[in-house]
Enzyme design. Structure first.
Site, PDB file in Angstrom:
ATOM      1  N   ASP A 250       0.986  -1.114   0.116  1.00 37.97           N
ATOM      2  CA  ASP A 250       0.178   0.003   0.142  1.00 37.97           C
ATOM      3  C   ASP A 250       1.005   1.203   0.192  1.00 37.97           C
ATOM      4  OD1 ASP A 250      -1.735   2.167   0.651  1.00 37.97           O
ATOM      5  OD2 ASP A 250      -3.171   0.770   1.997  1.00 37.97           O
TER       6      ASP A 250
ATOM      7  N   HIS B 187      -7.111  10.416   6.072  1.00 36.95           N
ATOM      8  CA  HIS B 187      -8.325  10.143   6.740  1.00 36.95           C
ATOM      9  C   HIS B 187      -9.118  11.331   6.955  1.00 36.95           C
ATOM     10  CE1 HIS B 187      -7.847   5.880   6.486  1.00 36.95           C
ATOM     11  NE2 HIS B 187      -6.456   6.057   6.584  1.00 36.95           N
TER      12      HIS B 187
ATOM     13  N   GLU C  60      -6.808  -1.020  -3.964  1.00 39.40           N
ATOM     14  CA  GLU C  60      -7.308   0.397  -3.672  1.00 39.40           C
ATOM     15  C   GLU C  60      -7.062   1.314  -4.818  1.00 39.40           C
ATOM     16  OE1 GLU C  60      -5.221   2.095  -0.314  1.00 39.40           O
ATOM     17  OE2 GLU C  60      -6.689   3.553  -0.035  1.00 39.40           O
TER      18      GLU C  60
ATOM     19  N   HIS D  87     -11.777   6.314   2.478  1.00 39.08           N
ATOM     20  CA  HIS D  87     -11.944   7.616   3.329  1.00 39.08           C
ATOM     21  C   HIS D  87     -11.811   8.441   2.052  1.00 39.08           C
ATOM     22  CE1 HIS D  87      -7.514   7.265   2.332  1.00 39.08           C
ATOM     23  NE2 HIS D  87      -7.714   6.048   2.685  1.00 39.08           N
TER      24      HIS D  87
HETATM   25 MN    MN Z   1      -3.759   2.910   1.266  1.00 36.56          MN
HETATM   26 MN    MN Z   2      -6.220   4.331   1.970  1.00 37.33          MN
END
Ligand code: MN
Ligand code: MN
Length: 296
Positions: free
Chosen positions: A82, A161, A281, A153
């Protein structure tokens, strides 16, 4: 909102994610993986919006390499990479799961399909509960279980976030996606033996400045200034404080800042039944007739 910065950050994030997807990671350490990806981001003129997360197997999220992390990726592992890129604080957040064990490939496919399906129904005005429902249905059709207490988010400048949650299951309470805002959508998928929830683990190796309060000693204040100047309020790793401080000093100063609540630390998030988790994502900006996926 600086659309062009979002798009430029997204292009870098997408290129680097695809490099990470194609590379064979077995035999590499998590430290090597984090450092090589972070270097690729910087080589393209981006800044890391947070330390590259390399969460293995039942760890769903929030693990980054320690300064001397010797954890080696094995053939049986499922690894979520990520990564985040920021330009002037405008963030692209994207993730890929690599898996060399064919029996877990359906988890990866379920996360990818759920993300694709969610994006296909999205435009300005789409309700977040409809996105959650689409993700949940797609994941279940493909034999997985969505993680209910992890979500995407909204994003704001220098804020990952930003307050709104993009759910991975059908849920009560909803908002409509706005064309003036960027969002990340990130389905997490576990096996039918999984609980569908994550719990906090003991390890904490991602940090961020919690306040601009001062500390009591000079060296701590120097670390606060360093963090603010380099990372703003965005997350960082302890290895990013080296070589400005040696490893032991960095750790001690950082622990002090955490104890005084000047720095926040984030626990790893682990599937509550210790089942493997896959993730996909993208970051997107809703439009009248669809979305701009900045990380496509
Ligand atoms: Mn991420
Ligand atoms: Mn994220």
């Amino acid at each position: 909102m600086q659309i062009q910065d979002y798009i430029n950050a997204g292009k870098i994030a997408s290129e680097v994610r695809e490099l990470a997807r194609k590379k064979y990671h077995v035999g590499s350490t998590l430290l090597e993986i984090c450092e090589s990806i972070e270097k690729e981001i910087e080589r393209r003129g981006g800044k890391c919006a947070f330390p590259v997360n390399t969460s293995l197997n039942e760890i769903a999220a929030h693990y980054t390499a320690e300064p001397n992390d010797a954890t080696v990726v094995k053939e049986t592992d499922l690894l979520k990479i990520d990564l985040g890129v920021q330009i002037n604080g405008y963030i692209a957040d994207t993730a890929v799961t690599v898996c060399y064990d064919p029996s877990y490939d359906y988890l990866v496919q379920a996360a990818e399909s759920a993300l694709r399906e969610a994006i296909s129904i999205m435009h300005a005005g789409t309700k977040s509960s409809d996105v959650g429902k689409t993700i949940e249905n797609t994941v279940k059709q493909m034999g997985g279980i969505p993680i209910a207490n992890l979500s995407g988010h909204s994003l704001e400048q220098y804020t990952i976030h930003a307050g709104k949650s993009v759910p991975n299951i059908w849920s009560i309470g909803s908002f409509s996606f706005q064309p003036t805002e960027a969002y990340a959508c990130e389905p997490f998928v576990t096996t039918p033996e999984g609980s569908g929830f994550v719990r906090e683990g003991r390890t904490r190796n991602i940090f961020s400045l919690a306040t601009r309060k001062r500390a009591k000693d000079e060296e701590s204040n120097r670390m606060i200034d360093f963090i603010w100047k380099r990372f703003n309020m965005l997350p960082f790793a302890s290895r990013w404080l080296i070589p400005e401080w040696d490893e032991k000093t960095a750790r001690n100063l950082l622990n002090g800042l955490v104890q005084n609540k000047i720095v926040r630390s984030y626990p790893i998030l682990v599937e509550a039944n210790e089942q493997r988790v896959a993730q996909a994502e993208h970051t997107f900006i809703p439009q009248e007739n669809g979305v701009i996926v900045t990380t496509i």
